[in-house]
Design a protein around this motif. Sequence first.
Motif, short mmCIF file in Angstrom:
data_model
loop_
_atom_site.label_atom_id
_atom_site.label_comp_id
_atom_site.label_asym_id
_atom_site.label_seq_id
_atom_site.Cartn_x
_atom_site.Cartn_y
_atom_site.Cartn_z
N GLU A 115 0.69 -1.20 -0.01
CA GLU A 115 -0.11 -0.07 0.01
C GLU A 115 1.11 1.26 0.02
O GLU A 115 0.78 2.12 -0.70
N ALA A 116 1.85 1.19 0.86
CA ALA A 116 2.85 2.38 0.64
C ALA A 116 3.47 2.59 -0.37
O ALA A 116 3.61 3.55 -0.95
N GLN A 117 3.74 1.63 -1.20
CA GLN A 117 4.34 1.54 -2.71
C GLN A 117 3.55 2.41 -3.68
O GLN A 117 3.97 3.25 -4.27
N GLN A 118 2.16 2.24 -3.43
CA GLN A 118 1.15 2.71 -4.47
C GLN A 118 1.17 4.21 -4.13
O GLN A 118 1.25 5.15 -4.80
N ILE A 119 0.91 4.35 -2.76
CA ILE A 119 0.78 5.93 -2.31
C ILE A 119 2.04 6.67 -2.58
O ILE A 119 1.74 7.94 -3.06
N LEU A 120 3.08 6.13 -2.36
CA LEU A 120 4.27 7.06 -2.63
C LEU A 120 4.33 7.16 -4.11
O LEU A 120 4.85 8.41 -4.62
N SER A 121 4.13 6.19 -4.86
CA SER A 121 4.25 6.29 -6.39
C SER A 121 3.14 7.48 -6.94
O SER A 121 3.63 8.44 -7.64
N ASP A 122 1.99 7.34 -6.23
CA ASP A 122 0.92 8.22 -6.44
C ASP A 122 1.33 9.68 -6.13
O ASP A 122 0.69 10.73 -6.77
N THR A 123 2.02 10.04 -5.12
CA THR A 123 2.39 11.21 -4.31
C THR A 123 3.70 11.66 -5.18
O THR A 123 4.32 12.78 -4.54
N GLY A 124 4.48 10.96 -5.78
CA GLY A 124 5.75 11.36 -6.68
C GLY A 124 6.93 11.21 -5.73
O GLY A 124 7.90 12.01 -6.15
N ALA A 125 6.71 10.48 -4.70
CA ALA A 125 8.07 10.20 -3.68
C ALA A 125 8.87 9.16 -4.50
O ALA A 125 8.83 8.09 -4.03
N ASP A 126 9.71 9.48 -5.48
CA ASP A 126 10.34 8.27 -6.38
C ASP A 126 11.78 8.00 -5.96
O ASP A 126 12.45 7.50 -6.43
N ASN A 127 12.14 8.79 -4.76
CA ASN A 127 13.51 8.45 -4.09
C ASN A 127 13.38 7.78 -2.85
O ASN A 127 14.20 7.81 -1.92
N VAL A 128 12.13 6.95 -2.73
CA VAL A 128 12.10 6.14 -1.56
C VAL A 128 12.14 4.71 -2.11
O VAL A 128 11.61 4.16 -2.92
N ILE A 129 13.18 4.06 -1.19
CA ILE A 129 13.10 2.42 -1.56
C ILE A 129 12.40 1.65 -0.40
O ILE A 129 13.04 1.98 0.76
N LEU A 130 11.29 0.92 -0.88
CA LEU A 130 10.75 -0.05 0.48
C LEU A 130 11.33 -1.12 0.58
O LEU A 130 11.79 -1.92 -0.14
N HIS A 131 11.48 -1.63 1.99
CA HIS A 131 12.13 -2.84 2.37
C HIS A 131 11.25 -3.50 3.23
O HIS A 131 11.23 -2.90 4.37
N GLN A 132 10.94 -4.90 3.18
CA GLN A 132 10.29 -5.53 3.96
C GLN A 132 11.01 -6.35 4.97
O GLN A 132 11.85 -7.14 4.31
N ALA A 133 11.16 -6.08 6.37
CA ALA A 133 11.92 -6.99 7.25
C ALA A 133 11.47 -6.73 8.45
O ALA A 133 10.78 -5.79 8.97
N ALA A 134 11.80 -7.53 9.48
CA ALA A 134 11.70 -7.03 10.87
C ALA A 134 12.34 -5.77 11.27
O ALA A 134 13.38 -5.53 10.59
N LEU A 135 11.71 -4.99 11.75
CA LEU A 135 11.92 -3.29 11.90
C LEU A 135 13.55 -3.54 12.73
O LEU A 135 14.26 -2.47 12.28
N SER A 136 13.71 -4.41 13.68
CA SER A 136 14.90 -4.36 14.36
C SER A 136 16.19 -4.85 13.49
O SER A 136 17.35 -4.42 13.71
N GLU A 137 15.93 -5.43 11.98
CA GLU A 137 16.88 -5.75 11.19
C GLU A 137 17.31 -4.39 10.29
O GLU A 137 18.54 -4.59 9.87
N GLY A 138 16.48 -3.53 10.35
CA GLY A 138 16.89 -2.41 9.14
C GLY A 138 17.19 -3.06 7.87
O GLY A 138 16.28 -3.84 7.46
N ALA A 139 17.81 -2.50 7.32
CA ALA A 139 18.37 -2.70 5.70
C ALA A 139 19.63 -2.49 5.49
O ALA A 139 20.18 -1.45 4.72
#
Length: 217
Positions: A115-139
Motif C-alpha cells: 500500500e505504501a508503494q502505491q501511495i508513494l508512487s501516486d504522490t511522486g516520492a520516487d526516491n524512496v526504496i521500500l524494504h520488508q523486514a523485521a524492524l529491528s533488522e533495518g536494511a
Amino acid sequence: MTDYTSRRTTMVDTQVRPSDVTKFPIINAMLSVPREAFVPQAQRETAYAGENLPVDEGRVLLEPRTLAKMLDALDIQNDEMVLDIGCGLGYSSAVIAHIAEAVVAVDDNEERIEEAQQILSDTGADNVILHQAALSEGAAAHGPYDAIILQGAVEHLPDSLVAQLKEGGRIACLFQEGALGVVRIGYLLDGELNWRYSFNAGAPVLPGFEKHHAFTL
C-alpha cells in the motif's frame, strides 16, 4: 469536500512552527506531503490532529510535532541517505524524501509495504526504496546511512541497527523510560554513540525494540 490543503497549513502553523521547527526544507515538506493520503480511509478526518494516530497492530503515525522535531534535530542534508524504521504507509518517508537524497523505508508487514508503494508512487516520492523486514533488522544491504529515524518508541536499540550508521552519522530515538518518552539524538563518533537529549514525546514501543527481561527464580 474537505480542504486538506488548509488543514495542512494549519498543522504547520499551530503544531510545527510553535515547536521551534524553522528549517525551510522541513516546513516545505510538511506543507507539501498530503498526510491524509497515508492513513487508512477511516482515519482521514483526523489525519491532521495533533496526536499520534493509531494505524494498526499497535502501530501509530507519529504526531506532526514529534516527527518535525526529530527531523529538525537530525539536520538531514539533501545529499544524505536516510533509513526510516517503521514507515507504515509511508508518510514519514515521503516527508524525508523532500529533504534527503534518498530514503530506505522499512516495514514488517507485506500489505502495508504494498500500500505504501502505491501511495508513494501516486504522490511522486520516487526516491524512496521500500524494504520488508523485521524492524529491528533495518536494511543493511542499502546502507550505511547518514541518518536513521525510528517511527515509534524503543526500550532497547539493537547493535545490528547501529552498525548500519556511517561514521559521523546520526540516529533519532524515542526512548521509553517508565511513563516518560525521551527523544535523544545519537552521534556516531569513533565507533561510539554519543547521545544528546532533544525533547520529550510519547509513542508505543515498536515491535522488536522491547527490553529483554532476564528470567530469574
